[in-house]
Design an enzyme around this catalytic site. Structure first.
Site, PDB file in Angstrom:
ATOM      1  N   ASP A 198       3.924  10.461   4.546  1.00 30.56           N
ATOM      2  CA  ASP A 198       4.594  10.153   5.819  1.00 30.56           C
ATOM      3  C   ASP A 198       4.471   8.675   6.183  1.00 30.56           C
ATOM      4  O   ASP A 198       4.602   8.293   7.336  1.00 30.56           O
ATOM      5  CB  ASP A 198       4.061  11.057   6.938  1.00 30.56           C
ATOM      6  CG  ASP A 198       2.629  10.728   7.357  1.00 30.56           C
ATOM      7  OD1 ASP A 198       2.008   9.807   6.771  1.00 30.56           O
ATOM      8  OD2 ASP A 198       2.130  11.387   8.288  1.00 30.56           O
ATOM      9  N   HIS A 205       4.584   8.840  10.208  1.00 29.68           N
ATOM     10  CA  HIS A 205       3.289   9.259  10.767  1.00 29.68           C
ATOM     11  C   HIS A 205       3.185   9.129  12.293  1.00 29.68           C
ATOM     12  O   HIS A 205       2.681  10.027  12.960  1.00 29.68           O
ATOM     13  CB  HIS A 205       2.188   8.444  10.087  1.00 29.68           C
ATOM     14  CG  HIS A 205       0.813   8.940  10.357  1.00 29.68           C
ATOM     15  ND1 HIS A 205       0.333  10.132   9.859  1.00 29.68           N
ATOM     16  CD2 HIS A 205      -0.194   8.431  11.111  1.00 29.68           C
ATOM     17  CE1 HIS A 205      -0.912  10.317  10.271  1.00 29.68           C
ATOM     18  NE2 HIS A 205      -1.257   9.297  11.043  1.00 29.68           N
ATOM     19  N   SER A 223      -2.727  13.532  13.410  1.00 29.29           N
ATOM     20  CA  SER A 223      -3.430  12.758  12.387  1.00 29.29           C
ATOM     21  C   SER A 223      -4.891  13.199  12.245  1.00 29.29           C
ATOM     22  O   SER A 223      -5.155  14.377  12.008  1.00 29.29           O
ATOM     23  CB  SER A 223      -3.309  11.275  12.743  1.00 29.29           C
ATOM     24  OG  SER A 223      -3.802  10.482  11.717  1.00 29.29           O
TER      25      SER A 223
END
Ligand SMILES: *[C@@H]1O[C@H](CO)[C@@H](O)[C@H](O)[C@H]1NC(C)=O
Ligand SMILES: *[C@@H]1O[C@H](CO)[C@@H](O)[C@H](O)[C@H]1NC(C)=O
Ligand SMILES: *[C@@H]1O[C@H](CO)[C@@H](O)[C@H](O)[C@H]1NC(C)=O
Ligand SMILES: *[C@@H]1O[C@H](CO)[C@@H](O)[C@H](O)[C@H]1NC(C)=O
Ligand SMILES: *[C@@H]1O[C@H](CO)[C@@H](O)[C@H](O)[C@H]1NC(C)=O
Length: 406
Positions: free
Chosen positions: A355, A387, A191
């Protein structure tokens, strides 16, 4: 079934799974350094405050205690105490942030993996982070603290305030290289950990990268911002923890410079795409000044100005890249505030592809580097890899296995 039974079950399952993996004996492994994203490092706090939001909030603590993530800290009764300890204070004159008055924060476990494997040190079920990846690596012959290392940092800040961390990161990479018989290092980010790593690589000499970095594996990278940040600034976001009242954590979410850094990029959203609507006004990437004015939160605009150029051009990292992410999951694409909803009510969310957290165009933006650097850029998307869930996705495990040990 109680939480404990679940954990025991999970533990047994993992034992079975790891006993099936044969240890790997072969050429030197490329050691892996884990770069966590937003919320992905543990924080400890020690308090000596003169004021608190409620009488029951602690003012002074003799020792450091776990602040992030402790699921009890997020309980409705205590959430205001948490928010007041976790927030940053922005100084518009120096354009820097500091902890709330009387709060001292420690981020522990630099170089180890424990504090990035679990968000909650008590290993509460849903708070696993890099745990599964560390487990896979270990089953292939890696050792925690030696050839798997973690780089926890203050995820509330953006790279303009992470200079000290970057110095430590350079030293950690060099040390890890030496500890592993001069094997160059694989950086593995999740991320926001990916743009944080990109900024670092953009500022290191090419000769240094050629020597120390084998490759950069990015999972669910946020390359050009994310629409979700607009919700953090307006109505707040309950972090998908249903007991959390979004408005109560909003002051902390707004105070994070990293939230401003990850606003959608004007290179990837055009001036005619409406991102937020309300009866009085629409906002596009060109309207952030107005957006923050209308929120009475002009510090947010200053933080945006401080950070918007940091990786805006997406300068290639100059190392081999494996850019992996999910897609085909409904992801916030536009926020609609009806009459009398701005900004405190949760908006209607118009979905985009992505996502679940990051919009597809941002995940995909690493493909810009293809042909712009001499090192290879591999890009692969995985249908339905959410995610957070991507961190335990078997397809990622297979990818890493063939990358690292074949
Ligand atoms: C707390 O801060 C005050 C000054 O604001 C200081 O006098 C006191 O010694 C501090 N207490 C602790 C435990 O650090
Ligand atoms: C690693 O590199 C250093 C300096 O280049 C060298 O002195 C050392 O012998 C090397 N170690 C191994 C195990 O190759
Ligand atoms: C916002 O955009 C929508 C869709 O383009 C449009 O219908 C509406 O009139 C706009 N609202 C304002 C206040 O400009
Ligand atoms: C911003 O402040 C003005 C003036 O104090 C107030 O009228 C308005 O309601 C505030 N807006 C928000 C979104 O809090
Ligand atoms: C997206 O998911 C749906 C089911 O949710 C599936 O039918 C479709 O094939 C997927 N699309 C892509 C491009 O993978």
């Amino acid at each position: 079934m109680s939480g404990k039974d679940l954990l025991v079950g999970l533990f047994l399952l993992l034992c079975i799974q790891s006993s099936l993996e044969k240890p790997y004996h072969g050429k030197p492994l490329s050691p892996v350094i884990l770069m966590p994203g937003d919320g992905g490092s543990q924080f400890y706090a020690k308090l000596n405050k003169t004021s608190v939001p409620h009488v029951f909030c602690e003012k002074v603590t003799p020792e450091y205690f776990n602040l992030w993530l402790d699921v009890y800290e997020l309980a409705p009764y205590f959430i205001d105490c948490f928010t007041d300890n976790m927030r940053l204070v922005y100084d518009p004159k120096t354009r820097t942030t500091h902890n709330a008055p009387g709060v001292d924060i420690q981020i522990r476990g630099w170089g180890d993996t424990e504090t990035v494997e679990w968000l909650d040190p008590s290993h509460f079920g849903f708070t696993s982070y890099f745990y599964y990846i560390a487990l896979y690596l270990e089953s292939w012959g890696y050792k925690r603290g030696v050839s798997i290392r973690g780089a926890p940092y203050d995820f509330r800040k953006a790279p303009n305030e992470l200079g000290g961390m970057y110095k430590k990161l350079q030293a950690l990479i060099e040390e890890t290289y030496t500890m592993n018989n001069n094997a160059s290092v694989t950086l593995l980010g999740h991320s926001m950990g990916n743009p944080v790593t990109l900024y670092f690589l953009n500022h290191m000499p090419q000769a240094w990268k050629d020597k120390y970095i084998k490759s950069f594996v990015s999972l669910a990278g946020v390359w050009t911002g994310v629409i979700k940040t607009l919700r953090l600034f307006t109505s707040g976001d309950n972090l998908n923890v249903y007991v959390v009242d979004a408005l109560k954590v909003r002051p902390e979410q707004r105070s994070m410079v990293s939230t401003a850094w990850l606003l959608p990029s004007d290179r990837y959203w055009t001036a005619d795409e409406i991102l937020v609507t309300r009866p009085e006004r629409n906002y596009t990437v060109k309207d952030f000044k107005q957006f923050f004015q209308d929120l009475n939160f002009t510090d947010g605009y200053d933080m945006h100005l401080d950070t918007k150029e940091l990786i805006r051009d997406l300068t290639p990292p100059g190392v081999e890249v494996h850019c992996l992410h999910g897609h085909n999951i409904s992801t916030p694409g536009r926020l609609e505030f009806g009459p009398n909803m701005w900004p405190d009510s949760q908006p209607k969310v118009i979905p985009d592809d992505g996502d679940g957290t990051v919009n597809i165009r941002s995940l995909h933006a690493c493909t810009e580097w293809k042909g712009k650097q001499k090192q290879n850029v591999y890009h692969k998307q995985f249908d339905g890899a959410e995610h957070m869930e991507i961190l335990k996705d078997p397809r990622i495990k297979d990818y890493l296995k063939s990358l690292l040990i074949s």
